[in-house]
Design a protein around this motif. Structure first.
Motif, PDB file in Angstrom:
ATOM      1  N   LEU A 266       0.825  -1.215   0.000  1.00 50.99           N
ATOM      2  CA  LEU A 266       0.000   0.000   0.000  1.00 50.99           C
ATOM      3  C   LEU A 266       0.853   1.256   0.000  1.00 50.99           C
ATOM      4  CD1 LEU A 266      -2.347  -1.693   2.326  1.00 50.99           C
ATOM      5  CD2 LEU A 266      -3.207  -0.357   0.400  1.00 50.99           C
ATOM      6  N   GLY A 267       0.377   2.244  -0.687  1.00 43.35           N
ATOM      7  CA  GLY A 267       1.136   3.491  -0.747  1.00 43.35           C
ATOM      8  C   GLY A 267       0.247   4.650  -1.165  1.00 43.35           C
ATOM      9  N   ARG A 268       0.901   5.653  -1.669  1.00 44.62           N
ATOM     10  CA  ARG A 268       0.263   6.901  -2.054  1.00 44.62           C
ATOM     11  C   ARG A 268      -1.050   6.705  -2.822  1.00 44.62           C
ATOM     12  NH1 ARG A 268       1.338  11.919  -2.750  1.00 44.62           N
ATOM     13  NH2 ARG A 268       3.093  11.543  -1.375  1.00 44.62           N
ATOM     14  N   GLY A 269      -2.092   7.349  -2.355  1.00 41.63           N
ATOM     15  CA  GLY A 269      -3.361   7.353  -3.080  1.00 41.63           C
ATOM     16  C   GLY A 269      -4.225   6.111  -2.851  1.00 41.63           C
ATOM     17  N   ASP A 270      -3.645   5.042  -2.290  1.00 43.19           N
ATOM     18  CA  ASP A 270      -4.460   3.834  -2.058  1.00 43.19           C
ATOM     19  C   ASP A 270      -5.467   4.089  -0.947  1.00 43.19           C
ATOM     20  OD1 ASP A 270      -3.133   2.443  -4.007  1.00 43.19           O
ATOM     21  OD2 ASP A 270      -1.624   1.648  -2.610  1.00 43.19           O
ATOM     22  N   ARG A 271      -6.616   3.402  -1.018  1.00 42.76           N
ATOM     23  CA  ARG A 271      -7.653   3.588  -0.001  1.00 42.76           C
ATOM     24  C   ARG A 271      -7.590   2.484   1.042  1.00 42.76           C
ATOM     25  NH1 ARG A 271      -7.370   4.955  -4.767  1.00 42.76           N
ATOM     26  NH2 ARG A 271      -9.036   3.622  -5.534  1.00 42.76           N
ATOM     27  N   ILE A 272      -7.612   2.916   2.307  1.00 45.18           N
ATOM     28  CA  ILE A 272      -7.546   1.999   3.442  1.00 45.18           C
ATOM     29  C   ILE A 272      -8.826   2.179   4.250  1.00 45.18           C
ATOM     30  CG2 ILE A 272      -6.292   1.445   5.569  1.00 45.18           C
ATOM     31  CD1 ILE A 272      -3.734   2.493   4.165  1.00 45.18           C
ATOM     32  N   ALA A 273      -9.671   1.139   4.257  1.00 46.87           N
ATOM     33  CA  ALA A 273     -10.966   1.249   4.942  1.00 46.87           C
ATOM     34  C   ALA A 273     -10.860   0.708   6.364  1.00 46.87           C
ATOM     35  CB  ALA A 273     -12.031   0.491   4.159  1.00 46.87           C
ATOM     36  N   TYR A 274     -11.734   1.194   7.226  1.00 45.04           N
ATOM     37  CA  TYR A 274     -11.758   0.752   8.633  1.00 45.04           C
ATOM     38  C   TYR A 274     -13.202   0.506   9.031  1.00 45.04           C
ATOM     39  CZ  TYR A 274     -10.548   0.331  13.548  1.00 45.04           C
ATOM     40  OH  TYR A 274     -10.361  -0.150  14.811  1.00 45.04           O
ATOM     41  N   LEU A 275     -13.448  -0.670   9.614  1.00 44.54           N
ATOM     42  CA  LEU A 275     -14.797  -1.007  10.062  1.00 44.54           C
ATOM     43  C   LEU A 275     -14.757  -1.427  11.531  1.00 44.54           C
ATOM     44  CD1 LEU A 275     -17.828  -1.614   9.408  1.00 44.54           C
ATOM     45  CD2 LEU A 275     -17.095  -3.924   8.767  1.00 44.54           C
TER      46      LEU A 275
ATOM     47  N   ALA B 181      -1.561   6.387  10.029  1.00 39.77           N
ATOM     48  CA  ALA B 181      -0.648   5.598   9.195  1.00 39.77           C
ATOM     49  C   ALA B 181      -0.966   5.825   7.717  1.00 39.77           C
ATOM     50  CB  ALA B 181      -0.750   4.112   9.545  1.00 39.77           C
ATOM     51  N   ALA B 182      -2.258   5.887   7.388  1.00 40.29           N
ATOM     52  CA  ALA B 182      -2.642   6.200   6.009  1.00 40.29           C
ATOM     53  C   ALA B 182      -2.061   7.565   5.626  1.00 40.29           C
ATOM     54  CB  ALA B 182      -4.165   6.199   5.860  1.00 40.29           C
ATOM     55  N   GLY B 183      -2.156   8.510   6.560  1.00 38.27           N
ATOM     56  CA  GLY B 183      -1.625   9.859   6.307  1.00 38.27           C
ATOM     57  C   GLY B 183      -0.118   9.857   6.106  1.00 38.27           C
ATOM     58  N   VAL B 184       0.601   8.995   6.818  1.00 43.31           N
ATOM     59  CA  VAL B 184       2.062   8.895   6.659  1.00 43.31           C
ATOM     60  C   VAL B 184       2.390   8.440   5.231  1.00 43.31           C
ATOM     61  CG1 VAL B 184       4.091   7.537   7.330  1.00 43.31           C
ATOM     62  CG2 VAL B 184       2.587   8.494   9.096  1.00 43.31           C
ATOM     63  N   LEU B 185       1.587   7.501   4.717  1.00 47.80           N
ATOM     64  CA  LEU B 185       1.854   6.926   3.392  1.00 47.80           C
ATOM     65  C   LEU B 185       1.327   7.789   2.246  1.00 47.80           C
ATOM     66  CD1 LEU B 185       0.857   3.218   4.139  1.00 47.80           C
ATOM     67  CD2 LEU B 185       3.182   4.097   3.789  1.00 47.80           C
ATOM     68  N   GLY B 186       0.544   8.807   2.584  1.00 44.14           N
ATOM     69  CA  GLY B 186      -0.135   9.550   1.523  1.00 44.14           C
ATOM     70  C   GLY B 186      -1.313   8.746   0.981  1.00 44.14           C
ATOM     71  N   ALA B 187      -1.743   7.744   1.752  1.00 45.55           N
ATOM     72  CA  ALA B 187      -2.912   6.945   1.376  1.00 45.55           C
ATOM     73  C   ALA B 187      -4.171   7.629   1.918  1.00 45.55           C
ATOM     74  CB  ALA B 187      -2.778   5.529   1.932  1.00 45.55           C
ATOM     75  N   VAL B 188      -5.339   7.071   1.584  1.00 44.96           N
ATOM     76  CA  VAL B 188      -6.610   7.719   1.912  1.00 44.96           C
ATOM     77  C   VAL B 188      -7.378   6.849   2.903  1.00 44.96           C
ATOM     78  CG1 VAL B 188      -8.778   8.577   0.950  1.00 44.96           C
ATOM     79  CG2 VAL B 188      -6.667   8.738  -0.398  1.00 44.96           C
ATOM     80  N   PHE B 189      -7.804   7.439   4.007  1.00 43.12           N
ATOM     81  CA  PHE B 189      -8.508   6.697   5.055  1.00 43.12           C
ATOM     82  C   PHE B 189     -10.009   6.739   4.775  1.00 43.12           C
ATOM     83  CE2 PHE B 189     -10.206   6.559   9.537  1.00 43.12           C
ATOM     84  CZ  PHE B 189      -9.830   5.252   9.795  1.00 43.12           C
ATOM     85  N   VAL B 190     -10.656   5.562   4.826  1.00 39.84           N
ATOM     86  CA  VAL B 190     -12.099   5.480   4.561  1.00 39.84           C
ATOM     87  C   VAL B 190     -12.795   4.818   5.754  1.00 39.84           C
ATOM     88  CG1 VAL B 190     -13.877   4.784   2.894  1.00 39.84           C
ATOM     89  CG2 VAL B 190     -11.508   5.082   2.118  1.00 39.84           C
TER      90      VAL B 190
END
Ligand code: ATP
Ligand code: MG
Length: 504
Positions: free
Chosen positions: A50-59, A72-81
């Protein structure tokens, strides 16, 4: 350089490493520890592709893992959902599909749901949250196996930090594309307007997957270096325990939560002396509730906002709350509000108009919804809230209702929220909703659906008379039905579309 939310743990660890960041079920973690865990998690997720722009969901319900995943999503430049735990599996599948999430971090109680979702999306990686490093594929194992070395990915203020879905009150939920800048500016608004300090101990017992809990209390507290106390659900007893034991200074909730606390046998005895701020949003706080709290020396700050504004828009200070019952207040410091009539002109003082919002906390659109994005913004970038408000000479706004709930009876506009507020004044009424239903003579007439308090006494004739004494004739519903419960959507708001379907 990381200029986004993902840089907060490292910045906090640099300035106040030993301050307590999170408390959950008696376990505390400092900002230093939070920073180590967030970077290990980011490294672990990076190792899984996972890296920049990828979406990471949390349930899952409120848990430190939710915040660690967000950062952690913010550290990677990923997107938190963050996903709403009250959604049905089909609704979750819709959000996962539209957001294109590659990972689903889930609470152990949602294991079956997570597996069902992976069957639909075979590429979805699952990570289970449990306080157990031995759990293969588990959150703790991922952190334990990865180096805690800080990562420094470049992340800009304009990059998307979160896709936060709206409540779906007026249609299919829409994913608001909240940038790092949007979230930071909203947190700054709260720090400035609510006057937060680094000694805040904030109770988080409303769901963090809602923009209000996340944006109005959690993120601003962490920005200032205060402590967040996480509770998985709202429970009256547990809330009193936490307020007393943790010396909570800031509590946030919707009016029904504060109402439940004040009806508890513990209300008169509880030690509430640590509370400095009570923040209440989502609906105006009833006068009776304001009075009950002021008898205990407590005053509410009230807020109005929406997911698309990350979410703070209007704020009513504690001092103004007691004088201006039913108002939502003035714009947040860095935000602006203007009202617009349907013909595009500005309404006179006291006259209704749609609320338009602009500011650095307002998103620039929805995720993968070009048509809805185009409909929701003016050409010069103001967000159309779909809410109707009035403003008085002193700049205080009052939310009248949603445009979509308004109906026209005999040529007159009726705002159901006004009728509902009058129904709530009746001592026997626990809950009430009003919708417009077709009528051959008047075009539309009101239909009220009422829930009576257990042990309360009210019949529909008496309720009708109660309304007729207080409202203009065209506003008084033509029929009133008593029910046990109102239909509600996943975020607890009354599902008016369902009511209209049922009652026409
Ligand atoms: P959707 O946009 O999907 O139809 P939603 O608008 O209910 O759902 P949210 O972003 O969670 O989704 O809620 C924002 C809305 O909540 C506002 O537009 C407004 O209608 C209502 N609201 C928020 N705060 C207040 C308040 N203090 N008083 C009255 N209404 C409020
Ligand atoms: Mg909305």
């Amino acid at each position: 350089r990381n200029q986004g939310l993902g840089s907060w743990p490292a910045r906090r660890a640099r300035s106040t490493p030993d301050s307590i960041a999170t408390v959950h079920r008696g376990r505390t973690r400092t900002y230093g520890e939070l920073c180590g865990r967030v970077h290990a998690l980011a490294n672990g997720l990076h190792g899984r592709g996972l890296g920049r722009g990828d979406r990471i969901a949390y349930l899952g319900p409120n848990h430190p893992a939710l915040l660690e995943t967000l950062f952690a999503a913010g550290v990677l430049g990923a997107v938190f959902v963050p996903l709403n735990t009250r959604l049905a599996t089909d609704e979750l599948a819709f959000v996962l599909d539209e957001s294109g999430a590659g990972v689903l971090v889930h609470d152990r109680r949602h294991t079956d749901t997570a597996r069902a979702l992976r069957e639909r999306f075979p590429r979805l990686k699952l990570v289970a949250v449990a306080d157990d490093a031995a759990l293969a594929d588990g959150f703790e194992a991922l952190i334990a196996a990865a180096p805690a070395e800080p990562r420094d990915e470049p992340v800009a203020a304009e990059d998307t930090a979160l896709i936060l879905y709206t409540s779906g009150t007026t249609g299919r939920p829409k994913g608001a594309r909240i940038s790092h800048g949007n979230a930071v500016w909203n947190a700054l608004n709260v720090v400035v307007d609510v006057d937060l300090t680094s000694t805040e101990v904030t109770l988080l017992n409303a769901p963090l997957f809602h923009s209000a809990t996340l944006g109005m209390t959690c993120l601003p507290t962490l920005l200032k270096g205060g402590t967040v106390v996480l509770a998985e659900t709202f429970d009256v007893e547990a809330t009193f325990d936490l307020i007393e034991q943790r010396r909570i200074t800031l509590a946030f909730g919707v009016p029904t939560m504060f109402d439940a606390l004040s009806r508890s046998p513990r209300w008169s005895e509880a030690d509430l002396s640590s509370l400095r701020f009570l923040l209440c949003g989502g609906a105006p706080v009833p006068e009776e509730l304001i009075r009950r709290y002021s008898e205990r020396g407590l005053a509410f700050m009230q807020g109005y906002g929406m997911t698309e504004a990350s979410p703070g828009v209007l704020l009513l200070s504690a001092a103004d709350s007691t004088d201006r019952i039913g108002y939502a207040g003035k714009p947040a410091f860095f935000s602006d509000v203007r009202l617009e009539r349907t013909d595009g002109t500005v309404p006179a003082v006291g006259e209704p108009g749609e609320v338009l919002v602009a500011g650095p906390n307002v998103v620039d659109g929805y995720w993968r919804r070009p048509a809805e994005t185009a409909d929701s913004f003016t050409e010069d970038g103001w967000f159309r809230s779909g809410d109707v408000a009035t403003v008085d000479e002193d700049g205080f706004h009052r939310i009248v209702d949603r445009i979509k709930d308004m109906f026209v009876s005999g040529g007159e506009n009726v705002y159901p929220a006004e009728v509902e507020a009058v129904l709530h004044e009746h001592s026997a009424v626990a809950d009430a909703a009003v919708v417009g239903v077709p009528d051959p003579t008047w075009g539309e007439v009101g239909k009220a659906v009422v829930v009576v308090h257990p042990g309360g006494r009210a019949d529909t004739t008496e309720l009708g008379e109660f309304l007729a004494e207080r409202l203009g004739k065209y506003k008084v519903p033509r029929s009133i039905g008593l029910v046990d419960e109102l239909p509600r959507g996943a975020t607890g708001k009354v599902d008016k579309a369902a009511l209209r379907r049922e009652h026409t």
